[in-house]
Design a protein around this motif. Structure first.
Motif, PDB file in Angstrom:
ATOM      1  N   ALA A 119     -29.322  18.671  22.154  1.00 19.87           N
ATOM      2  CA  ALA A 119     -29.040  19.800  21.730  1.00 19.87           C
ATOM      3  C   ALA A 119     -29.351  20.372  21.455  1.00 19.87           C
ATOM      4  CB  ALA A 119     -27.854  19.289  23.048  1.00 19.87           C
ATOM      5  N   ARG A 120     -29.075  21.940  22.084  1.00 21.89           N
ATOM      6  CA  ARG A 120     -29.472  22.954  21.481  1.00 21.89           C
ATOM      7  C   ARG A 120     -28.039  23.430  20.258  1.00 21.89           C
ATOM      8  NH1 ARG A 120     -30.388  29.287  23.515  1.00 21.89           N
ATOM      9  NH2 ARG A 120     -30.259  29.615  21.412  1.00 21.89           N
ATOM     10  N   GLY A 121     -28.058  23.464  19.444  1.00 21.93           N
ATOM     11  CA  GLY A 121     -27.498  23.905  18.237  1.00 21.93           C
ATOM     12  C   GLY A 121     -27.168  25.102  17.684  1.00 21.93           C
ATOM     13  N   GLU A 122     -25.889  25.863  17.066  1.00 18.86           N
ATOM     14  CA  GLU A 122     -25.624  26.677  16.697  1.00 18.86           C
ATOM     15  C   GLU A 122     -25.954  27.112  14.791  1.00 18.86           C
ATOM     16  OE1 GLU A 122     -24.363  30.077  14.967  1.00 18.86           O
ATOM     17  OE2 GLU A 122     -24.544  29.468  18.202  1.00 18.86           O
ATOM     18  N   ARG A 123     -27.143  27.917  14.542  1.00 18.38           N
ATOM     19  CA  ARG A 123     -28.111  28.193  13.364  1.00 18.38           C
ATOM     20  C   ARG A 123     -26.526  28.625  12.667  1.00 18.38           C
ATOM     21  NH1 ARG A 123     -31.222  33.309  13.403  1.00 18.38           N
ATOM     22  NH2 ARG A 123     -31.870  31.826  15.636  1.00 18.38           N
ATOM     23  N   ASP A 124     -25.868  28.604  13.084  1.00 17.71           N
ATOM     24  CA  ASP A 124     -24.426  28.792  11.988  1.00 17.71           C
ATOM     25  C   ASP A 124     -24.082  27.773  10.916  1.00 17.71           C
ATOM     26  OD1 ASP A 124     -24.534  31.632  11.550  1.00 17.71           O
ATOM     27  OD2 ASP A 124     -22.421  32.003  12.494  1.00 17.71           O
ATOM     28  N   ASP A 125     -24.090  26.619  11.966  1.00 16.41           N
ATOM     29  CA  ASP A 125     -23.630  25.314  11.552  1.00 16.41           C
ATOM     30  C   ASP A 125     -24.021  24.473  10.354  1.00 16.41           C
ATOM     31  OD1 ASP A 125     -22.246  25.618  14.246  1.00 16.41           O
ATOM     32  OD2 ASP A 125     -23.268  24.143  15.033  1.00 16.41           O
ATOM     33  N   HIS A 126     -25.004  25.306   9.569  1.00 18.23           N
ATOM     34  CA  HIS A 126     -26.029  25.133   8.412  1.00 18.23           C
ATOM     35  C   HIS A 126     -25.460  25.369   7.156  1.00 18.23           C
ATOM     36  CE1 HIS A 126     -29.215  23.587  10.782  1.00 18.23           C
ATOM     37  NE2 HIS A 126     -29.589  24.994  11.351  1.00 18.23           N
ATOM     38  N   VAL A 127     -24.656  26.236   7.557  1.00 18.87           N
ATOM     39  CA  VAL A 127     -23.280  27.455   6.299  1.00 18.87           C
ATOM     40  C   VAL A 127     -22.096  26.891   6.503  1.00 18.87           C
ATOM     41  CG1 VAL A 127     -25.389  28.038   5.210  1.00 18.87           C
ATOM     42  CG2 VAL A 127     -24.258  29.514   6.846  1.00 18.87           C
ATOM     43  N   ARG A 128     -22.259  26.988   7.410  1.00 15.94           N
ATOM     44  CA  ARG A 128     -20.172  27.568   8.144  1.00 15.94           C
ATOM     45  C   ARG A 128     -19.109  26.335   7.325  1.00 15.94           C
ATOM     46  NH1 ARG A 128     -20.931  26.459  13.369  1.00 15.94           N
ATOM     47  NH2 ARG A 128     -20.277  28.885  13.773  1.00 15.94           N
ATOM     48  N   ALA A 129     -19.838  25.029   7.420  1.00 18.43           N
ATOM     49  CA  ALA A 129     -18.506  23.933   7.111  1.00 18.43           C
ATOM     50  C   ALA A 129     -18.330  24.105   5.061  1.00 18.43           C
ATOM     51  CB  ALA A 129     -20.098  22.623   6.597  1.00 18.43           C
ATOM     52  N   LEU A 130     -19.614  24.926   4.280  1.00 18.54           N
ATOM     53  CA  LEU A 130     -19.907  24.543   2.952  1.00 18.54           C
ATOM     54  C   LEU A 130     -18.994  26.099   2.939  1.00 18.54           C
ATOM     55  CD1 LEU A 130     -23.595  24.503   1.876  1.00 18.54           C
ATOM     56  CD2 LEU A 130     -21.529  23.698   0.476  1.00 18.54           C
ATOM     57  N   ILE A 131     -19.149  26.815   3.545  1.00 18.34           N
ATOM     58  CA  ILE A 131     -18.153  28.313   3.376  1.00 18.34           C
ATOM     59  C   ILE A 131     -16.824  28.294   3.710  1.00 18.34           C
ATOM     60  CG2 ILE A 131     -17.922  30.694   4.046  1.00 18.34           C
ATOM     61  CD1 ILE A 131     -20.649  30.635   4.731  1.00 18.34           C
ATOM     62  N   CYS A 132     -16.636  27.464   4.545  1.00 13.55           N
ATOM     63  CA  CYS A 132     -15.531  26.844   4.573  1.00 13.55           C
ATOM     64  C   CYS A 132     -14.590  26.207   3.159  1.00 13.55           C
ATOM     65  CB  CYS A 132     -15.040  26.388   5.935  1.00 13.55           C
ATOM     66  SG  CYS A 132     -14.960  27.321   7.144  1.00 13.55           S
ATOM     67  N   GLU A 133     -14.666  25.511   3.305  1.00 13.75           N
ATOM     68  CA  GLU A 133     -14.533  24.378   1.765  1.00 13.75           C
ATOM     69  C   GLU A 133     -15.058  25.834   0.791  1.00 13.75           C
ATOM     70  OE1 GLU A 133     -17.675  21.667  -1.097  1.00 13.75           O
ATOM     71  OE2 GLU A 133     -17.652  21.477   0.857  1.00 13.75           O
ATOM     72  N   LEU A 134     -15.783  26.531   0.561  1.00 13.44           N
ATOM     73  CA  LEU A 134     -15.400  27.136  -0.790  1.00 13.44           C
ATOM     74  C   LEU A 134     -14.517  28.309  -0.667  1.00 13.44           C
ATOM     75  CD1 LEU A 134     -19.512  27.158  -1.245  1.00 13.44           C
ATOM     76  CD2 LEU A 134     -17.670  26.160  -2.773  1.00 13.44           C
ATOM     77  N   THR A 135     -13.910  28.569   0.627  1.00 12.10           N
ATOM     78  CA  THR A 135     -13.115  28.879   0.806  1.00 12.10           C
ATOM     79  C   THR A 135     -11.319  28.986   0.801  1.00 12.10           C
ATOM     80  OG1 THR A 135     -13.811  29.650   2.754  1.00 12.10           O
ATOM     81  CG2 THR A 135     -14.893  31.513   1.200  1.00 12.10           C
ATOM     82  N   GLY A 136     -11.657  28.414   1.683  1.00 11.85           N
ATOM     83  CA  GLY A 136     -10.332  27.522   2.192  1.00 11.85           C
ATOM     84  C   GLY A 136     -10.662  28.218   4.096  1.00 11.85           C
ATOM     85  N   ALA A 137     -10.983  28.899   4.007  1.00  7.27           N
ATOM     86  CA  ALA A 137     -11.021  29.350   5.520  1.00  7.27           C
ATOM     87  C   ALA A 137     -11.204  28.585   6.363  1.00  7.27           C
ATOM     88  CB  ALA A 137     -12.277  30.239   5.228  1.00  7.27           C
ATOM     89  N   GLU A 138     -10.635  28.926   8.125  1.00  8.90           N
ATOM     90  CA  GLU A 138     -10.622  27.531   8.797  1.00  8.90           C
ATOM     91  C   GLU A 138     -12.091  28.174   9.174  1.00  8.90           C
ATOM     92  OE1 GLU A 138      -7.476  28.681  12.134  1.00  8.90           O
ATOM     93  OE2 GLU A 138      -5.961  27.678  10.826  1.00  8.90           O
ATOM     94  N   ALA A 139     -12.848  29.201   9.301  1.00 10.20           N
ATOM     95  CA  ALA A 139     -14.045  28.742  10.219  1.00 10.20           C
ATOM     96  C   ALA A 139     -14.630  30.544   9.158  1.00 10.20           C
ATOM     97  CB  ALA A 139     -13.640  29.825  12.007  1.00 10.20           C
ATOM     98  N   ALA A 140     -16.008  30.531   9.785  1.00  7.35           N
ATOM     99  CA  ALA A 140     -16.999  30.948   9.557  1.00  7.35           C
ATOM    100  C   ALA A 140     -18.335  31.764   9.743  1.00  7.35           C
ATOM    101  CB  ALA A 140     -17.468  30.955   7.413  1.00  7.35           C
ATOM    102  N   THR A 141     -18.925  32.578   9.807  1.00  7.62           N
ATOM    103  CA  THR A 141     -20.110  33.200  10.443  1.00  7.62           C
ATOM    104  C   THR A 141     -20.637  33.954   9.423  1.00  7.62           C
ATOM    105  OG1 THR A 141     -20.824  34.599  12.520  1.00  7.62           O
ATOM    106  CG2 THR A 141     -19.379  34.835  11.595  1.00  7.62           C
ATOM    107  N   VAL A 142     -21.743  34.591   9.076  1.00 14.84           N
ATOM    108  CA  VAL A 142     -22.533  35.042   8.665  1.00 14.84           C
ATOM    109  C   VAL A 142     -23.580  35.594   9.548  1.00 14.84           C
ATOM    110  CG1 VAL A 142     -24.162  33.044   8.301  1.00 14.84           C
ATOM    111  CG2 VAL A 142     -23.989  34.753   6.747  1.00 14.84           C
ATOM    112  N   VAL A 143     -23.392  37.344   8.912  1.00 10.44           N
ATOM    113  CA  VAL A 143     -24.615  38.361   9.402  1.00 10.44           C
ATOM    114  C   VAL A 143     -25.584  38.633   8.443  1.00 10.44           C
ATOM    115  CG1 VAL A 143     -22.985  38.904  11.459  1.00 10.44           C
ATOM    116  CG2 VAL A 143     -22.533  39.980   9.858  1.00 10.44           C
ATOM    117  N   ASN A 144     -26.652  39.929   8.832  1.00 10.14           N
ATOM    118  CA  ASN A 144     -27.787  40.339   7.656  1.00 10.14           C
ATOM    119  C   ASN A 144     -26.325  41.164   6.411  1.00 10.14           C
ATOM    120  OD1 ASN A 144     -26.645  42.123   9.004  1.00 10.14           O
ATOM    121  ND2 ASN A 144     -28.850  43.306   9.360  1.00 10.14           N
TER     122      ASN A 144
END
Length: 454
Positions: A119-144
């Motif tokens: 199915a269709r996915g979400e592009r932020d999924d490629h980095v979201r888990a890594l960002i949360c792991e390294l920052t201790g945040a619940e969730a994350a997103t990224v822009v330009n």
């Protein structure tokens, strides 16, 4: 002696010595260059100049085509002493990030495609888990970039409402990016509290009304206020925001994922620290202390990140597959902090010892002096800076070459000469000399190779 009538036609040139130009640059482009060379030759001949032969005409056209084919975005040697130089592209990417970006460019990629479900996915999924792991945040997103992150958060969480900020944190960064201006563009009304040098908890509490959308803390990453000062700490401001029932946004600017003091560098608040101190949303850059490609990270509460991702601006500010690939590869390096200085160019340059740089300057003294016989070259101590707003008053002990010459404009003339090299050498002018701070010089050959061109 050749006359004007002896000038060959464009067709003759293309059929003869100009054929190689057509093969290399394309027939249309080569034809245009040859026509311009012929026109210049006619004008010169009418003014008494010699009529050139076919090879000379083709050589003139080739020079024009060569100059026009050079990229305007040229590699340079950054010997300014500023590691994260905004005008020179800020962070250099790690080899792992370069390889990941190249792979993403070469092939189709599962950017928004879930390989498990089809199915269709979400592009932020490629980095979201890594960002949360390294920052201790619940969730994350990224822009330009981080300016976009600040704009998006303000618009998503406080459009039509008020944002409370200390007067001492109403920053302006490069390119005239000002917090008040970005709030206006986001549709948010700025409420200033405190004074330039002193802001107290009561100032924030007194500004809260039913129109308050959020409270904002801005890390003073590109300036420092000293003397008779007072500021509200992030944990205390988080408690005030919680009592008021509004989110706290902490813009770190040059965000770092690791404690810089472990390498003897000045302290800078980490993203994990900002999250732990109670900020509901934290924003920071990708191409500064983090050492990755240009990006703006937004981390924090899952419900707020979901609101941010539903904002139509998110699509306008999203990243492509190339930068996402580079970001993912860069973040993975942080899982092994003990080898970061080996793998991350930004950290490697920031942690170079003064003795190592001074030894390089001593090695380069004689060959550089021989290449610049009209100038005097000396080894000097330098003070490098991190750059891009990070730790603005702290410097790093470094070394370099001071090059001086005859005449008051000697440094400017030399600086212009070095900028015109095939690989331009960029230094800084100080005290009547051109200073080449060697902190960011990758190896001796890079400078000597560049200077060897006339």
């Amino acid at each position: 002696m050749r006359a004007l009538r002896d000038l060959p036609s464009v067709d003759r040139l293309l059929a003869g010595p100009g054929a190689a130009l057509a093969e290399r640059f394309g027939r249309v482009t080569a034809t245009d260059a040859l026509r311009q060379a012929l026109a210049a030759a006619r004008t010169a001949a009418k003014d008494g100049g010699e009529v050139p032969d076919a090879d000379t005409l083709v050589a003139a056209a080739a020079r024009q085509l060569e100059a026009g084919s050079e990229s305007a975005l040229r590699p340079v040697l950054n010997l300014t002493g500023t590691v994260l130089h905004t005008n020179l592209g800020r962070a250099l990417l790690a080899e792992a990030a370069i390889e990941a970006a190249a792979e993403a460019m070469r092939h189709p990629a599962a950017l928004e495609y879930d390989l498990t479900t089809g199915a269709r996915g979400e592009r932020d999924d490629h980095v979201r888990a890594l960002i949360c792991e390294l920052t201790g945040a619940e969730a994350a997103t990224v822009v330009n970039n981080n300016a976009a992150a600040v704009l998006l958060v303000l618009n998503a969480l406080a459009e039509g409402r008020e944002a409370v900020v200390s007067r001492g944190e109403l920053v302006e960064i490069g390119g005239a990016f000002r917090i008040p201006d970005i709030m206006a563009r986001a549709g948010v009304r700025l409420v200033e509290v405190g004074t330039t040098n002193r802001t107290h908890p009561r100032d924030y509490r007194g500004a809260v009304t039913d129109r308050t959308g959020l409270m904002m803390k801005v890390h003073p990453s590109n300036y420092r206020i000293e003397g008779f000062t007072a500021a509200v700490s992030a944990p205390e401001l988080a408690a005030i925001a919680t009592d008021a029932g509004v989110p706290l946004m902490n813009d770190l600017g040059s965000g770092t994922l690791v404690d810089m003091t472990r390498w003897g560098l000045p302290a800078e608040p980490t993203v994990r620290q900002a999250v732990a101190e109670g900020a509901d949303i934290v924003t920071f850059s990708g191409d500064k202390l983090l050492g990755g490609p240009q990006a703006g990270f937004i981390v924090g509460r899952a419900d707020l990140i979901a609101r941010i991702n539903r904002n139509p601006l998110k699509r306008a500010l999203r990243l492509d597959k190339i930068r996402l690939a580079a970001i993912e590869a860069t973040l993975r390096l942080y899982r092994d902090p003990d080898r970061l200085t080996e793998r991350l160019p930004t950290l490697r340059m920031l942690t170079r010892s003064r003795d190592d740089i001074a030894a390089q300057a001593a090695r380069l003294l004689a060959p550089v002096a021989a290449m610049l016989p009209d100038y005097t070259v000396q080894v000097i101590d330098c003070a490098s800076q991190i750059g891009s707003g990070a730790l603005p008053v702290e410097t790093l002990p470094s070394a370099g070459l001071a090059i001086s010459g005859q005449g008051g404009d000697a440094p400017e003339r030399l600086a212009a000469r070095l900028r015109a090299l095939p690989v331009p050498v960029i230094g800084r002018i100080r005290d009547g000399a051109l200073i080449l701070d060697l902190r960011c010089l990758p190896n001796d050959g890079a400078l000597l190779g560049s200077l060897s061109h006339p």
